[in-house]
Design an enzyme around this catalytic site. Structure first.
Site, short mmCIF file in Angstrom:
data_model
loop_
_atom_site.label_atom_id
_atom_site.label_comp_id
_atom_site.label_asym_id
_atom_site.label_seq_id
_atom_site.Cartn_x
_atom_site.Cartn_y
_atom_site.Cartn_z
N CYS A 126 -0.80 1.95 -17.01
CA CYS A 126 -1.42 0.80 -16.34
C CYS A 126 -2.31 1.29 -15.21
CB CYS A 126 -0.35 -0.12 -15.77
SG CYS A 126 0.93 -0.62 -16.93
N CYS A 178 -6.10 2.37 -15.67
CA CYS A 178 -7.15 1.35 -15.60
C CYS A 178 -7.15 0.60 -14.27
CB CYS A 178 -6.97 0.31 -16.71
SG CYS A 178 -7.35 0.92 -18.37
N HIS A 179 -5.96 0.23 -13.81
CA HIS A 179 -5.86 -0.71 -12.68
C HIS A 179 -5.68 -0.03 -11.34
CE1 HIS A 179 -5.62 -4.25 -15.32
NE2 HIS A 179 -4.75 -3.58 -16.06
N CYS A 205 11.75 -33.68 -19.08
CA CYS A 205 11.84 -32.88 -17.84
C CYS A 205 11.73 -33.80 -16.64
CB CYS A 205 10.70 -31.87 -17.77
SG CYS A 205 10.41 -30.90 -19.25
N ARG A 225 13.94 -19.65 -19.13
CA ARG A 225 14.57 -20.76 -18.41
C ARG A 225 14.23 -22.10 -19.05
NH1 ARG A 225 18.11 -22.96 -17.31
NH2 ARG A 225 18.38 -24.46 -15.64
N CYS A 245 16.66 -24.95 -20.63
CA CYS A 245 16.63 -26.37 -20.28
C CYS A 245 16.58 -27.23 -21.54
CB CYS A 245 15.37 -26.65 -19.45
SG CYS A 245 15.69 -27.29 -17.80
#
Lengths: 252, 171, 105, 148
Positions: A66, A69-70, A168, A209, A213
């Site tokens: 990573c 490039c970064h 929700c 998560r 739910c």
């Protein structure tokens, strides 16, 4: 100061309104759990440390890291998690940060197999990159090409689902602050993802998560990384604009 | 339609298909639940849908309030105490999303209680209360709950009998 | 698997220091069943030992009731500059160790 | 990934099933047996031990616990061991801490799993062979929408 940030974001994102009594999952946790999150001996630290190591580790057939490039994540990744999901030009779709990391791995590192979204290394990179936005306000990407997905997320948020026939919004808007058995219902502001969830005893992403739910209302959960879950995340992030990205979140 | 028995394979409820009694699926249901259920569902689909609720029992066996109490106070079966407080000293942490059930038997007539449990959307389309005895209008139901109602007919009657008995203050 | 160790670099003679360890480990209890219904084998850290100048000064015996990523905190009276070594062993007998130097002045 | 069959059939507010097991759960009787094993049957006196643990816990998977014992921690008079017991996990033994005069302070902490509401016991063994204890009742609720 925080109010100023909120007003700035409100100016940038007209049409996304919220009341300023927004609470985060952290606000709704008891003092013992808040103390665990604030403790330097927070178990989520391990994933950030793993991610920091992986950031500079060559991977895939290109043997690129990573960092190749970064550069330094502390510079290049600052604020990135605060604006995700974003629009991916080549696929023409909205992607969440975990999806972006996966795309990066397949396009630039050419990793051998497309790995599972719950792959621990990928979650560690997600934790490390997200850590670079700790304390920054959530600033949703304004790219107009994201608008349809965000609208779809809003519609999904109000869609009843499952054997329990609940949306929700019925819990997290209409009944936030109320108690479902002993548990206080939070306002569904995704300030703390990925999170170390005591229920999981490990770190996990927002789509894990959300799937949990959905299973809770006995619905067929959307697949991890699916357009539906990215759409929901886009909508939830827009509601949470201006709230602070939590570092190393703990949730029960 | 499936005939799984783990979470109750009920009929489609008062607004469901009128042909439910004749379907091959119903035979499986009949075997699972014993006699009386067949007659009951025919009564059910014939029941008028109005503000007075559902006057006719879903089964010929009268509801058992003791079994009803067990269902109501089991957070993994009836789920009731996730949202409702009430005269349940054995439940340490009841939720508060719905009304307190203390004295509900004095406030509501049996047909109303039955309607509320079978499908509370009849009285309030925006209700947060899940429909316990219909599969109508449900979306994306998980595979293991497909075609199943949350309670069986006799369980609904047991719960109604228990709630109807809650006419006083906390014990 | 890694470890976080919270220990001061230096202490005054006779000072009581606080040491905290957090070890990355699932602490699989051996009591849980997997999706196939079979028991997931136990995988826990059974002991965490602290040596000060080669002498055992603290040990914790851990059981499945200790949380995933186990945390242990204890105290130590500093009197001599030297190595403090931490050794933890899992139920398969695999041992890991980390050491820190404490300067006492 | 480590779900029991029973959890898999459960939606919404399962009971805390962290230590869900086929084995018999520890009962206060088996906890007493473990405690007797620790003390060799010697009497245990309440006192000198301070057990700090939350009274109300939302998730039993991680419960902070700290124990301190009133002791000078000298070579002649110190705490040798502190044992933690629980009543309803599959195993009553929770943790044992071995201390000595080099500890300086008889104060330890850890994080434990509690498979439901119960009484947690801390027992300390002194150099003179006496045993001292403290207990705390902990109520474990559960997070609402658990993953199943």
């Amino acid at each position: 100061m925080r109010r100023a940030i909120v007003f700035t974001v409100a100016f940038l994102l007209p049409g996304l309104a919220w009341s300023d009594d927004r609470r985060t999952g952290y606000d709704d946790m008891n003092a013992d759990l808040q103390a665990l999150q604030d403790d330097p001996m927070n178990p989520a630290t391990f994933w950030v440390l793993d991610g920091e190591r992986l950031w500079s580790e060559p991977a895939g057939t290109t043997a690129q890291s990573c960092a190749d490039c970064h550069g330094s994540a502390e510079d290049s990744m600052q604020g990135v998690a605060a604006r995700y999901p974003s629009f991916d030009e080549s696929s023409g779709t909205a992607v969440d940060l975990l999806g972006r990391i996966a795309l990066c791995q397949s396009r630039h590192q050419q990793t051998a197999q497309p790995r599972d979204r719950s792959d621990p290394d990928r979650l560690a990179l997600l934790a490390y990159v997200t850590h670079q936005s700790r304390g920054l306000p959530i600033m949703p990407d304004e790219d107009p090409r994201l608008a349809p997905a965000r609208a779809r997320g809003e519609a999904l948020f109000s869609s009843r689902m499952g054997q329990l026939n609940l949306s929700c919004a019925q819990c997290h808007d209409d009944n936030a602050g109320g108690y479902l058995a002993a548990a206080r219902i939070p306002q569904a502001h995704p300030t703390g993802y990925p999170q170390y969830r005591l229920e999981w005893e490990t770190i996990g992403s927002l789509d894990r998560r959300l799937a949990g739910c959905m299973t809770g209302v006995r619905a067929d959960p959307f697949a991890p990384g699916s357009p539906e879950l990215v759409a929901l995340e886009l909508f939830l992030k827009s509601r949470a604009a201006g709230l602070t990205v939590e570092a190393l979140p703990i949730r029960p | 339609m499936d005939s799984r028995s783990d979470s109750g394979a009920g009929p489609s409820g008062p607004t469901g298909p009128q042909t439910a009694c004749a379907g091959p699926w119903w035979r499986a249901r009949f075997i699972l639940s014993g006699g009386g259920a067949l007659a009951a569902v025919c009564l059910l689909v014939a029941a008028p849908l109005n503000a007075q609720g559902l006057p006719d029992p879903l089964t010929t066996t009268p509801g058992d309030p003791v079994r009803g109490e067990a269902i109501v106070t089991d957070p993994q079966h009836g789920l009731c105490t996730l949202c409702h407080e009430g005269p349940f000293p054995q439940v340490p942490f009841a939720g508060n999303l719905g009304p307190d059930l203390t004295g509900v038997g004095a406030r509501r007539a049996v047909p109303e209680l039955r309607q509320q449990i079978v499908d509370s959307r009849i009285g309030n389309p925006d209700t947060i209360m899940p429909p316990y005895y219909t599969t109508d209008g449900r979306e994306r139901v998980g595979a293991r709950w497909q075609g199943a109602t949350m309670l069986r007919a006799q369980e609904v009657e047991d719960v109604v009998a228990y709630l109807a008995s809650l006419t006083g203050d906390m014990p | 698997m890694s470890v976080l160790i919270n220990i001061p670099d230096s202490a005054a003679p006779g000072e009581i220091i606080e040491i905290k360890l957090l070890i990355q480990h699932p602490m699989e209890t051996g009591f849980r069943t997997g999706p196939d219904g079979a028991l997931v084998p136990r995988d826990i850290i059974e002991s965490v030992t602290c040596l000060y100048l080669g002498e055992e000064v603290f040990r914790a015996d851990l059981y499945p009731a200790i949380t995933a990523n186990p945390f242990v905190g204890f105290h130590l009276r500093a009197d001599t500059t030297g190595e403090i070594e931490f050794i933890w062993t899992d139920n398969a007998g695999v041992t890991s160790r980390e050491a820190r130097t404490l300067t006492v002045a | 990934m480590t779900l029991s069959r029973r959890t898999a059939l459960t939606a919404l507010l399962s009971l805390p099933l962290v230590l869900q097991t086929r084995a018999a759960l520890a009962t206060p009787e088996s906890m007493q047996a473990a405690l007797d094993d620790f003390t060799g049957g010697a009497p245990v006196t309440p006192g000198r031990v301070t057990l700090k643990i939350p009274l109300l816990v939302e998730n039993g998977n991680s419960v902070p616990l700290s124990v301190s014992v009133d002791s000078p921690m000298t070579a002649e008079d110190h705490v040798e061991q502190i044992a933690i017991f629980n009543e309803i996990n599959p195993l009553p033994d929770t943790a044992r801490f071995h201390l000595g005069p080099r500890s300086g302070l008889a104060a330890v902490e850890t994080r434990i799993r509690l498979n439901g509401s119960q009484t947690v016991h801390a027992v300390a063994r002194m150099t003179d062979g006496s045993f001292w204890s403290a207990t705390t009742d902990v109520i474990v609720t559960a997070p609402a929408c658990r993953e199943v």
